[in-house]
Design a protein around this motif. Structure first.
Motif, PDB file in Angstrom:
ATOM      1  N   HIS A 160       5.537  -1.292  19.132  1.00  0.00           N
ATOM      2  CA  HIS A 160       4.778  -0.103  19.527  1.00  0.00           C
ATOM      3  C   HIS A 160       4.238   0.680  18.323  1.00  0.00           C
ATOM      4  O   HIS A 160       3.475   1.620  18.488  1.00  0.00           O
ATOM      5  CB  HIS A 160       5.624   0.802  20.425  1.00  0.00           C
ATOM      6  CG  HIS A 160       6.914   1.237  19.806  1.00  0.00           C
ATOM      7  ND1 HIS A 160       7.985   0.380  19.611  1.00  0.00           N
ATOM      8  CD2 HIS A 160       7.302   2.438  19.312  1.00  0.00           C
ATOM      9  CE1 HIS A 160       8.977   1.037  19.043  1.00  0.00           C
ATOM     10  NE2 HIS A 160       8.586   2.287  18.846  1.00  0.00           N
ATOM     11  N   PHE A 161       4.601   0.286  17.103  1.00  0.00           N
ATOM     12  CA  PHE A 161       4.068   0.913  15.900  1.00  0.00           C
ATOM     13  C   PHE A 161       2.754   0.246  15.511  1.00  0.00           C
ATOM     14  O   PHE A 161       2.544  -0.935  15.776  1.00  0.00           O
ATOM     15  CB  PHE A 161       5.070   0.811  14.739  1.00  0.00           C
ATOM     16  CG  PHE A 161       6.233   1.745  14.866  1.00  0.00           C
ATOM     17  CD1 PHE A 161       6.170   3.042  14.366  1.00  0.00           C
ATOM     18  CD2 PHE A 161       7.395   1.334  15.503  1.00  0.00           C
ATOM     19  CE1 PHE A 161       7.245   3.915  14.500  1.00  0.00           C
ATOM     20  CE2 PHE A 161       8.475   2.192  15.636  1.00  0.00           C
ATOM     21  CZ  PHE A 161       8.395   3.494  15.131  1.00  0.00           C
ATOM     22  N   ASP A 162       1.888   1.008  14.849  1.00  0.00           N
ATOM     23  CA  ASP A 162       0.615   0.464  14.362  1.00  0.00           C
ATOM     24  C   ASP A 162       0.823  -0.457  13.170  1.00  0.00           C
ATOM     25  O   ASP A 162       0.055  -1.382  12.936  1.00  0.00           O
ATOM     26  CB  ASP A 162      -0.332   1.606  13.948  1.00  0.00           C
ATOM     27  CG  ASP A 162      -0.643   2.544  15.104  1.00  0.00           C
ATOM     28  OD1 ASP A 162      -0.965   2.034  16.195  1.00  0.00           O
ATOM     29  OD2 ASP A 162      -0.547   3.772  14.917  1.00  0.00           O
ATOM     30  N   LYS A 163       1.878  -0.170  12.400  1.00  0.00           N
ATOM     31  CA  LYS A 163       2.159  -0.939  11.201  1.00  0.00           C
ATOM     32  C   LYS A 163       3.665  -0.933  10.963  1.00  0.00           C
ATOM     33  O   LYS A 163       4.331   0.063  11.243  1.00  0.00           O
ATOM     34  CB  LYS A 163       1.450  -0.288  10.003  1.00  0.00           C
ATOM     35  CG  LYS A 163       1.585  -1.024   8.685  1.00  0.00           C
ATOM     36  CD  LYS A 163       0.922  -0.261   7.539  1.00  0.00           C
ATOM     37  CE  LYS A 163      -0.556  -0.137   7.696  1.00  0.00           C
ATOM     38  NZ  LYS A 163      -1.361  -1.134   7.030  1.00  0.00           N
ATOM     39  N   VAL A 164       4.181  -2.055  10.455  1.00  0.00           N
ATOM     40  CA  VAL A 164       5.587  -2.150  10.072  1.00  0.00           C
ATOM     41  C   VAL A 164       5.615  -2.544   8.602  1.00  0.00           C
ATOM     42  O   VAL A 164       5.069  -3.581   8.219  1.00  0.00           O
ATOM     43  CB  VAL A 164       6.349  -3.196  10.917  1.00  0.00           C
ATOM     44  CG1 VAL A 164       7.797  -3.330  10.446  1.00  0.00           C
ATOM     45  CG2 VAL A 164       6.297  -2.832  12.405  1.00  0.00           C
ATOM     46  N   ILE A 165       6.223  -1.688   7.790  1.00  0.00           N
ATOM     47  CA  ILE A 165       6.302  -1.940   6.357  1.00  0.00           C
ATOM     48  C   ILE A 165       7.723  -2.362   6.020  1.00  0.00           C
ATOM     49  O   ILE A 165       8.686  -1.629   6.285  1.00  0.00           O
ATOM     50  CB  ILE A 165       5.916  -0.685   5.557  1.00  0.00           C
ATOM     51  CG1 ILE A 165       4.482  -0.272   5.882  1.00  0.00           C
ATOM     52  CG2 ILE A 165       6.082  -0.938   4.061  1.00  0.00           C
ATOM     53  CD1 ILE A 165       4.049   1.019   5.235  1.00  0.00           C
ATOM     54  N   LEU A 166       7.844  -3.554   5.435  1.00  0.00           N
ATOM     55  CA  LEU A 166       9.137  -4.063   4.997  1.00  0.00           C
ATOM     56  C   LEU A 166       9.313  -3.694   3.528  1.00  0.00           C
ATOM     57  O   LEU A 166       8.457  -3.997   2.694  1.00  0.00           O
ATOM     58  CB  LEU A 166       9.207  -5.579   5.180  1.00  0.00           C
ATOM     59  CG  LEU A 166       8.860  -6.100   6.584  1.00  0.00           C
ATOM     60  CD1 LEU A 166       9.015  -7.612   6.647  1.00  0.00           C
ATOM     61  CD2 LEU A 166       9.714  -5.421   7.644  1.00  0.00           C
ATOM     62  N   VAL A 167      10.434  -3.040   3.224  1.00  0.00           N
ATOM     63  CA  VAL A 167      10.682  -2.558   1.863  1.00  0.00           C
ATOM     64  C   VAL A 167      11.968  -3.195   1.329  1.00  0.00           C
ATOM     65  O   VAL A 167      13.070  -2.738   1.639  1.00  0.00           O
ATOM     66  CB  VAL A 167      10.816  -1.014   1.830  1.00  0.00           C
ATOM     67  CG1 VAL A 167      10.999  -0.518   0.400  1.00  0.00           C
ATOM     68  CG2 VAL A 167       9.617  -0.341   2.490  1.00  0.00           C
ATOM     69  N   PRO A 168      11.828  -4.262   0.524  1.00  0.00           N
ATOM     70  CA  PRO A 168      13.023  -4.857  -0.088  1.00  0.00           C
ATOM     71  C   PRO A 168      13.652  -3.885  -1.099  1.00  0.00           C
ATOM     72  O   PRO A 168      12.942  -3.265  -1.890  1.00  0.00           O
ATOM     73  CB  PRO A 168      12.491  -6.104  -0.789  1.00  0.00           C
ATOM     74  CG  PRO A 168      11.131  -6.340  -0.221  1.00  0.00           C
ATOM     75  CD  PRO A 168      10.614  -5.001   0.201  1.00  0.00           C
ATOM     76  N   SER A 169      14.971  -3.772  -1.065  1.00  0.00           N
ATOM     77  CA  SER A 169      15.698  -2.922  -2.010  1.00  0.00           C
ATOM     78  C   SER A 169      15.668  -3.562  -3.389  1.00  0.00           C
ATOM     79  O   SER A 169      15.960  -4.748  -3.515  1.00  0.00           O
ATOM     80  CB  SER A 169      17.160  -2.786  -1.596  1.00  0.00           C
ATOM     81  OG  SER A 169      17.270  -2.353  -0.276  1.00  0.00           O
ATOM     82  N   ILE A 170      15.365  -2.771  -4.405  1.00  0.00           N
ATOM     83  CA  ILE A 170      15.384  -3.295  -5.768  1.00  0.00           C
ATOM     84  C   ILE A 170      16.799  -3.225  -6.343  1.00  0.00           C
ATOM     85  O   ILE A 170      17.210  -4.074  -7.120  1.00  0.00           O
ATOM     86  CB  ILE A 170      14.356  -2.586  -6.686  1.00  0.00           C
ATOM     87  CG1 ILE A 170      14.148  -3.410  -7.951  1.00  0.00           C
ATOM     88  CG2 ILE A 170      14.752  -1.150  -6.973  1.00  0.00           C
ATOM     89  CD1 ILE A 170      12.912  -3.040  -8.740  1.00  0.00           C
ATOM     90  N   SER A 171      17.532  -2.186  -5.956  1.00  0.00           N
ATOM     91  CA  SER A 171      18.932  -2.058  -6.356  1.00  0.00           C
ATOM     92  C   SER A 171      19.651  -1.398  -5.195  1.00  0.00           C
ATOM     93  O   SER A 171      19.150  -0.442  -4.616  1.00  0.00           O
ATOM     94  CB  SER A 171      19.071  -1.219  -7.627  1.00  0.00           C
ATOM     95  OG  SER A 171      18.692   0.116  -7.385  1.00  0.00           O
ATOM     96  N   HIS A 172      20.780  -1.918  -4.854  1.00  0.00           N
ATOM     97  CA  HIS A 172      21.493  -1.417  -3.682  1.00  0.00           C
ATOM     98  C   HIS A 172      22.308  -0.179  -4.025  1.00  0.00           C
ATOM     99  O   HIS A 172      22.999  -0.145  -5.047  1.00  0.00           O
ATOM    100  CB  HIS A 172      22.397  -2.520  -3.110  1.00  0.00           C
ATOM    101  CG  HIS A 172      22.769  -2.280  -1.699  1.00  0.00           C
ATOM    102  ND1 HIS A 172      23.852  -1.510  -1.354  1.00  0.00           N
ATOM    103  CD2 HIS A 172      22.197  -2.683  -0.544  1.00  0.00           C
ATOM    104  CE1 HIS A 172      23.934  -1.469  -0.036  1.00  0.00           C
ATOM    105  NE2 HIS A 172      22.945  -2.162   0.472  1.00  0.00           N
TER     106      HIS A 172
END
Length: 177
Positions: A34-46
């Motif tokens: 239902h969102f217009d866009k889904v942005i996947l954000v990989p963690s650089i440091s946890h």
């Protein structure tokens, strides 16, 4: 007098280690249609010191994952690379603030899993996150964890039903685990 209602782009921000991306991640993404866009954000440091594959390698895997999902609505963001300071974790607050500047005319919703929501009060500036952006708790519909993929590969077992085709192929061809 006419009232103009502004339609803002609705963006889901889904951050994860993606270590590697799994069909569990896909099940979360599927519930965000239902969102217009889904942005996947990989963690650089946890934030809590979780050991992960190299950031660029995980980004490559997420790019393959996105390609396999074959949706113009899904994209990867490497915003954490721009925000990263050695020996420090990148906070959710910093990510959302940066994305808000980039997508000025959008409504951002932070997607969080139930496991992380339990400790949400440990997030930096969590109260401000709740005031400035929407937060949605979204459990995986499939209990397929990245850990299963790593364990199967280390034990020379199939990962065909745990991740997408291109991710599986890359992991096997490059002997990642």
């Amino acid at each position: 007098m006419s009232l103009k209602i502004e339609n803002k782009t609705k963006i889901a921000v889904f951050g994860s280690a993606f270590n590697p991306p799994s069909l569990g991640h896909k099940s979360v993404i599927d519930s965000l249609s239902h969102f217009d866009k889904v942005i996947l954000v990989p963690s650089i440091s946890h934030a809590w010191g979780k050991e992960m594959l190299d950031y660029e390698l995980r980004c490559k895997l997420v790019e393959l994952f996105v390609k396999d999902l074959n949706s113009k609505k899904i994209e990867i963001s490497k915003v954490e690379k721009d925000l990263y300071q050695p020996e420090q974790s990148v906070t959710t607050f910093a990510v959302l603030s940066a994305l808000e500047k980039h997508y000025a005319n959008a409504e951002l919703t932070f997607i969080i899993g139930p496991d992380n929501f339990i400790s949400f009060d440990k997030f930096v500036r969590y109260k401000e996150i709740l005031t400035r952006w929407s937060v949605t708790v979204c459990p995986e519909k499939l209990n397929i964890r990245s850990t299963f993929i790593r364990d199967n590969l280390r034990n020379k077992k199939s990962v065909e039903k745990l991740t997408t085709f291109s991710v599986e192929k890359y992991l096997l061809e490059n002997n990642v685990y």
